[in-house]
Motif scaffolding. Structure first.
Motif, PDB file in Angstrom:
ATOM      1  N   LYS A  55       0.831  -1.206   0.000  1.00  0.00           N
ATOM      2  CA  LYS A  55       0.000   0.000   0.000  1.00  0.00           C
ATOM      3  C   LYS A  55       0.866   1.257   0.000  1.00  0.00           C
ATOM      4  N   GLU A  56       1.894   1.257   0.839  1.00  0.00           N
ATOM      5  CA  GLU A  56       2.786   2.411   0.916  1.00  0.00           C
ATOM      6  C   GLU A  56       3.528   2.617  -0.406  1.00  0.00           C
ATOM      7  N   LEU A  57       3.985   1.534  -1.014  1.00  0.00           N
ATOM      8  CA  LEU A  57       4.704   1.641  -2.281  1.00  0.00           C
ATOM      9  C   LEU A  57       3.794   2.118  -3.403  1.00  0.00           C
ATOM     10  N   LEU A 104       4.327   5.459  -5.587  1.00  0.00           N
ATOM     11  CA  LEU A 104       4.353   5.402  -7.045  1.00  0.00           C
ATOM     12  C   LEU A 104       3.352   6.378  -7.640  1.00  0.00           C
ATOM     13  N   LYS A 105       2.162   6.424  -7.081  1.00  0.00           N
ATOM     14  CA  LYS A 105       1.123   7.332  -7.563  1.00  0.00           C
ATOM     15  C   LYS A 105       1.570   8.785  -7.429  1.00  0.00           C
ATOM     16  N   ASP A 106       2.182   9.119  -6.291  1.00  0.00           N
ATOM     17  CA  ASP A 106       2.691  10.476  -6.075  1.00  0.00           C
ATOM     18  C   ASP A 106       3.788  10.815  -7.089  1.00  0.00           C
ATOM     19  N   ALA A 107       4.682   9.859  -7.340  1.00  0.00           N
ATOM     20  CA  ALA A 107       5.766  10.093  -8.291  1.00  0.00           C
ATOM     21  C   ALA A 107       5.227  10.268  -9.707  1.00  0.00           C
ATOM     22  N   GLN A 108       4.215   9.478 -10.077  1.00  0.00           N
ATOM     23  CA  GLN A 108       3.625   9.608 -11.411  1.00  0.00           C
ATOM     24  C   GLN A 108       2.930  10.955 -11.569  1.00  0.00           C
ATOM     25  N   LEU A 109       2.247  11.419 -10.532  1.00  0.00           N
ATOM     26  CA  LEU A 109       1.587  12.718 -10.571  1.00  0.00           C
ATOM     27  C   LEU A 109       2.617  13.838 -10.715  1.00  0.00           C
ATOM     28  N   GLU A 110       3.694  13.735  -9.967  1.00  0.00           N
ATOM     29  CA  GLU A 110       4.765  14.728 -10.045  1.00  0.00           C
ATOM     30  C   GLU A 110       5.375  14.756 -11.446  1.00  0.00           C
ATOM     31  N   LEU A 111       5.596  13.597 -12.027  1.00  0.00           N
ATOM     32  CA  LEU A 111       6.159  13.508 -13.370  1.00  0.00           C
ATOM     33  C   LEU A 111       5.219  14.134 -14.395  1.00  0.00           C
ATOM     34  N   GLU A 112       3.920  13.877 -14.245  1.00  0.00           N
ATOM     35  CA  GLU A 112       2.930  14.443 -15.156  1.00  0.00           C
ATOM     36  C   GLU A 112       2.927  15.973 -15.078  1.00  0.00           C
ATOM     37  N   ILE A 113       3.010  16.511 -13.876  1.00  0.00           N
ATOM     38  CA  ILE A 113       3.053  17.964 -13.683  1.00  0.00           C
ATOM     39  C   ILE A 113       4.303  18.548 -14.331  1.00  0.00           C
ATOM     40  N   LEU A 114       5.429  17.890 -14.143  1.00  0.00           N
ATOM     41  CA  LEU A 114       6.678  18.382 -14.738  1.00  0.00           C
ATOM     42  C   LEU A 114       6.629  18.338 -16.264  1.00  0.00           C
ATOM     43  N   LYS A 115       6.025  17.303 -16.822  1.00  0.00           N
ATOM     44  CA  LYS A 115       5.897  17.216 -18.283  1.00  0.00           C
ATOM     45  C   LYS A 115       5.062  18.372 -18.816  1.00  0.00           C
ATOM     46  N   LYS A 116       3.963  18.683 -18.117  1.00  0.00           N
ATOM     47  CA  LYS A 116       3.107  19.795 -18.540  1.00  0.00           C
ATOM     48  C   LYS A 116       3.854  21.117 -18.437  1.00  0.00           C
ATOM     49  N   ALA A 117       4.639  21.276 -17.388  1.00  0.00           N
ATOM     50  CA  ALA A 117       5.410  22.509 -17.219  1.00  0.00           C
ATOM     51  C   ALA A 117       6.439  22.657 -18.335  1.00  0.00           C
ATOM     52  N   VAL A 118       7.110  21.572 -18.686  1.00  0.00           N
ATOM     53  CA  VAL A 118       8.093  21.618 -19.778  1.00  0.00           C
ATOM     54  C   VAL A 118       7.398  21.972 -21.085  1.00  0.00           C
ATOM     55  N   HIS A 119       6.225  21.412 -21.310  1.00  0.00           N
ATOM     56  CA  HIS A 119       5.464  21.693 -22.533  1.00  0.00           C
ATOM     57  C   HIS A 119       5.075  23.178 -22.593  1.00  0.00           C
ATOM     58  N   ILE A 120       4.619  23.720 -21.482  1.00  0.00           N
ATOM     59  CA  ILE A 120       4.221  25.135 -21.436  1.00  0.00           C
ATOM     60  C   ILE A 120       5.417  26.041 -21.678  1.00  0.00           C
ATOM     61  N   PHE A 121       6.533  25.778 -21.042  1.00  0.00           N
ATOM     62  CA  PHE A 121       7.711  26.622 -21.201  1.00  0.00           C
ATOM     63  C   PHE A 121       8.341  26.468 -22.577  1.00  0.00           C
ATOM     64  N   SER A 122       8.230  25.297 -23.174  1.00  0.00           N
ATOM     65  CA  SER A 122       8.810  25.110 -24.502  1.00  0.00           C
ATOM     66  C   SER A 122       7.979  25.844 -25.558  1.00  0.00           C
TER      67      SER A 122
END
Length: 101
Positions: A68-70, A74-92
């Protein structure tokens, strides 16, 4: 050779540790007692109806909690990655454009 006596606290702690460890021989060496003595204490402890083994959660319960903890991590890391991808897309998109223009 002098006969050694062990306190009730020492015996109960040795029994408790014996249920937590996989290798009782190593525990016996650390405590300076014979392995058969620890097994005898465990038997006496279980006969008294105060078995410490029951207080130890089953390994499957520990595994389920860890899963459950893992999954949450994992869910938190995937959400963080998704946010970073969107930020890179916006800045690019704004590359080459001036903010003041």
């Amino acid at each position: 050779m002098k006969k050694r006596f062990y306190s009730k606290e020492f015996k109960s702690e040795a029994v408790r540790l014996s249920y937590q460890r996989e290798n009782i021989k190593e525990l016996a060496d650390e405590l300076g007692v014979k392995v058969d003595r620890i097994y005898r204490w465990r038997k006496l402890d279980s006969e008294d109806g105060v078995s410490k083994k029951a207080s130890k959660p089953p390994s499957s319960q520990i595994d389920n909690q860890e899963v459950k903890e893992l999954r949450k991590a994992l869910k938190d890391a995937q959400l963080e990655l998704e946010i970073l991808k969107k930020a890179v897309h916006i800045f690019s998109k704004s590359d080459g454009k001036s903010i003041n223009s």
